[in-house]
Design an enzyme around this catalytic site. Structure first.
Site, PDB file in Angstrom:
ATOM      1  N   SER A 231       0.871  -1.122   0.159  1.00  0.00           N
ATOM      2  CA  SER A 231      -0.004  -0.392  -0.180  1.00  0.00           C
ATOM      3  C   SER A 231       0.608   1.641   0.275  1.00  0.00           C
ATOM      4  O   SER A 231       2.082   1.704  -0.882  1.00  0.00           O
ATOM      5  CB  SER A 231      -0.708  -0.490   1.313  1.00  0.00           C
ATOM      6  OG  SER A 231      -1.535   0.930   1.499  1.00  0.00           O
ATOM      7  N   ASP A 290      -8.196  -5.674  -6.260  1.00  0.00           N
ATOM      8  CA  ASP A 290      -7.266  -4.462  -5.197  1.00  0.00           C
ATOM      9  C   ASP A 290      -7.842  -2.981  -6.594  1.00  0.00           C
ATOM     10  O   ASP A 290      -7.102  -3.022  -7.048  1.00  0.00           O
ATOM     11  CB  ASP A 290      -5.785  -4.622  -5.129  1.00  0.00           C
ATOM     12  CG  ASP A 290      -5.253  -4.047  -3.881  1.00  0.00           C
ATOM     13  OD1 ASP A 290      -5.761  -2.496  -3.507  1.00  0.00           O
ATOM     14  OD2 ASP A 290      -4.858  -3.958  -3.826  1.00  0.00           O
ATOM     15  N   ASP A 342     -10.056  -6.749  -1.947  1.00  0.00           N
ATOM     16  CA  ASP A 342      -8.586  -7.117  -1.903  1.00  0.00           C
ATOM     17  C   ASP A 342      -7.166  -6.632  -1.786  1.00  0.00           C
ATOM     18  O   ASP A 342      -6.747  -7.377  -2.109  1.00  0.00           O
ATOM     19  CB  ASP A 342      -9.074  -7.585  -3.755  1.00  0.00           C
ATOM     20  CG  ASP A 342     -10.241  -8.881  -4.004  1.00  0.00           C
ATOM     21  OD1 ASP A 342     -10.313  -9.451  -3.074  1.00  0.00           O
ATOM     22  OD2 ASP A 342     -10.722  -8.730  -4.878  1.00  0.00           O
ATOM     23  N   HIS A 343      -7.401  -5.424  -1.210  1.00  0.00           N
ATOM     24  CA  HIS A 343      -6.503  -4.830  -0.667  1.00  0.00           C
ATOM     25  C   HIS A 343      -6.013  -5.610   0.565  1.00  0.00           C
ATOM     26  O   HIS A 343      -4.900  -5.089   1.003  1.00  0.00           O
ATOM     27  CB  HIS A 343      -6.708  -3.806  -0.471  1.00  0.00           C
ATOM     28  CG  HIS A 343      -5.714  -2.324   0.027  1.00  0.00           C
ATOM     29  ND1 HIS A 343      -4.243  -2.690  -1.709  1.00  0.00           N
ATOM     30  CD2 HIS A 343      -5.715  -1.830   0.677  1.00  0.00           C
ATOM     31  CE1 HIS A 343      -3.001  -1.614  -0.757  1.00  0.00           C
ATOM     32  NE2 HIS A 343      -4.104  -1.034   0.364  1.00  0.00           N
TER      33      HIS A 343
END
Length: 355
Positions: A231, A290, A342-343
Site C-alpha cells: 500500500s 484491489d 482484495d487490498h
C-alpha cells in the site's frame, strides 16, 4: 536471583536501544557525481500506454451484467460476467512456482510491518514471524513523526540479504498523506513529478533509514538489498530504493531489488521511465480487484513502472505482464470493478492488519 533479573532487564534495554538508535548522519563518501547518469532519464525507454486504464474502463462499462453471482469482496456479483471470466482466464504468461513462493515470502514481510510487536517493540514475534520467516535478525525499527512512516530492517545472513520493509497506511497521518494527490517536482531528477504525500512520507523517514542501510552495506558488502512494502509502504519503498541509488554508488541494480504489493501509482510517466532506467529490478504485485493500484488514476497523469504480477485467484494462477510500464492486459483489464477487500489479503495472508 534479584540481580539476575536486573542484569537481564538492563541487557534488554541495551538491545532495544541498539535496534532503535542505529541511525546517524548520512555518509556522502560514496555520493555519485551529477554526471554519473544516476539522475538521468535514459533516451531508450519506450513510451508507456498512458490511456490503458481509461480505455479499459470505457469498454468494461459497456459490458452486460447478466445474472448476479456469489463471490469474494464487496463488489462480488456486481461486476459483469466478462470480468469474472477475465479473473478465470489462463491467457498469457504465468508466474512459476518459485516466483510465487518468493512473492509469498515477501508478503509475510510486508504483513509483519503492521505488527506493533515488531515495529514498536522490536520483537520478531507475530502471527507470520517465527515459523514463516526464520533465521533472521531484526536489526532496526523506525518511526517518523510528521507522517508516521514505520517499518523495519531485517538481515538474512543465510541468504545474504538485507530487507528494508515499509508499513502501509495504518494511522490518520498516513491517510492524510494518501490524499495529498497533487504532483510535485521530484528534485533528484529534472522533468519528473511525484505524488506529494508519498514523497513527503519518504522524506520524513529517509534520515532514519539511509544511514542504517549504509552501515549494513559497509559491514556486508556482498549482501543484496531488497526494499519492499504494501500500500503506502509500496510507494515509499520505490522512493526509498531510488534514494539509496542516488545517494551511494554502492547501491545499484546488481545488488538491489524492489517488491511492491498493492502499491498505488507514485509519479508521472517521466518518473516511471526514470525508475525503469535505473535497471533496479521492480516487481509489482496486484491481488485480483484491489482498488489501490488504480489510484491515483492514470487520467491524473500517473503511471506505474515495472512488470505486474496479477493474482487472479487466491489459490490459483498469477498472470505476468512483463512490460516496462503498466498495460491493459493485467489488473487494468477489470477497471472500474475494483474493491478494497482484495487490498487487505495477498496470497491468503492478511495485509493491513496483524493477524
Amino acid at each position: 536471583m534479584k540481580y539476575f533479573y536486573f542484569i537481564l532487564s538492563a541487557l534488554s534495554l541495551v538491545y532495544i536501544s541498539v535496534v532503535h538508535a542505529r541511525s546517524s548522519a548520512i555518509d556522502d563518501s560514496y555520493a555519485p557525481s551529477a554526471d554519473s547518469g544516476r539522475f538521468d532519464i535514459p533516451d531508450n525507454i519506450q513510451g508507456g500506454d498512458l490511456d490503458c486504464e481509461t480505455r479499459e474502463t470505457e469498454q468494461n462499462l459497456l459490458l452486460p451484467f447478466g445474472r448476479p453471482t456469489k463471490g469474494n469482496g464487496r463488489n462480488a456479483g456486481r461486476e459483469p460476467p466478462a470480468i469474472r471470466e477475465q479473473l478465470d482466464s489462463v491467457d498469457g504468461e504465468s508466474a512459476s512456482e518459485a516466483e510465487i513462493e518468493n512473492l509469498t515470502y515477501y508478503t509475510y514481510l510486508v504483513a509483519n510491518a503492521y505488527c506493533r510487536n515488531v515495529v514498536l517493540n522490536s520483537d520478531w514475534n507475530c502471527p507470520h514471524c517465527k515459523g514463516y520467516v526464520d533465521d533472521v535478525s531484526l536489526i532496526y525499527t523506525f518511526k517518523s513523526e510528521e507522517y508516521d512512516m514505520r517499518g523495519y530492517i531485517l538481515r538474512d545472513d543465510n541468504n545474504k540479504v538485507i530487507n528494508i520493509v515499509y508499513r502501509g497506511s495504518n494511522s490518520l497521518k498516513n491517510f492524510i498523506s494518501d490524499f495529498q494527490t497533487d504532483k510535485i517536482d521530484y528534485p533528484p531528477v529534472r522533468g519528473t513529478q511525484v505524488h506529494r504525500g508519498f514523497y513527503n512520507s519518504y522524506l520524513d523517514v529517509a534520515d532514519l533509514v539511509v544511514p542504517v542501510a549504509q552501515q549494513e552495506i559497509e559491514l556486508h558488502p556482498d549482501y543484496s538489498f531488497v526494499v519492499t512494502g504494501h500500500s503506502l509502504g509500496a510507494a515509499v519503498a520505490i522512493l526509498s530504493a531510488l534514494d539509496l541509488y542516488q545517494k551511494d554508488t554502492r547501491f545499484g541494480p546488481d545488488n538491489m531489488r524492489i517488491y511492491t504489493f498493492g502499491g498505488p501509482r507514485v509519479g508521472d510517466p517521466a518518473f516511471a521511465y526514470y525508475t525503469i532506467g535505473t535497471n533496479i529490478p521492480l516487481t509489482r504485485t496486484v491481488h485480483r480487484l484491489d482498488v489501490v493500484p488504480h489510484v491515483p488514476p492514470q487520467n491524473m497523469g500517473f503511471l506505474h513502472a515495472g512488470p505486474e504480477y496479477w493474482i487472479q485467484q487466491d489459490s490459483g494462477r498469477v498472470k505476468v505482464c512483463n512490460t516496462q510500464t503498466e498495460i491493459g492486459e493485467c489488473s487494468n483489464s477489470i477497471v472500474p470493478y475494483t474493491t478494497g477487500d482484495d487490498h487487505i489479503k495477498y496470497f491468503n495472508i492478511a495485509t493491513g492488519t496483524c493477524k
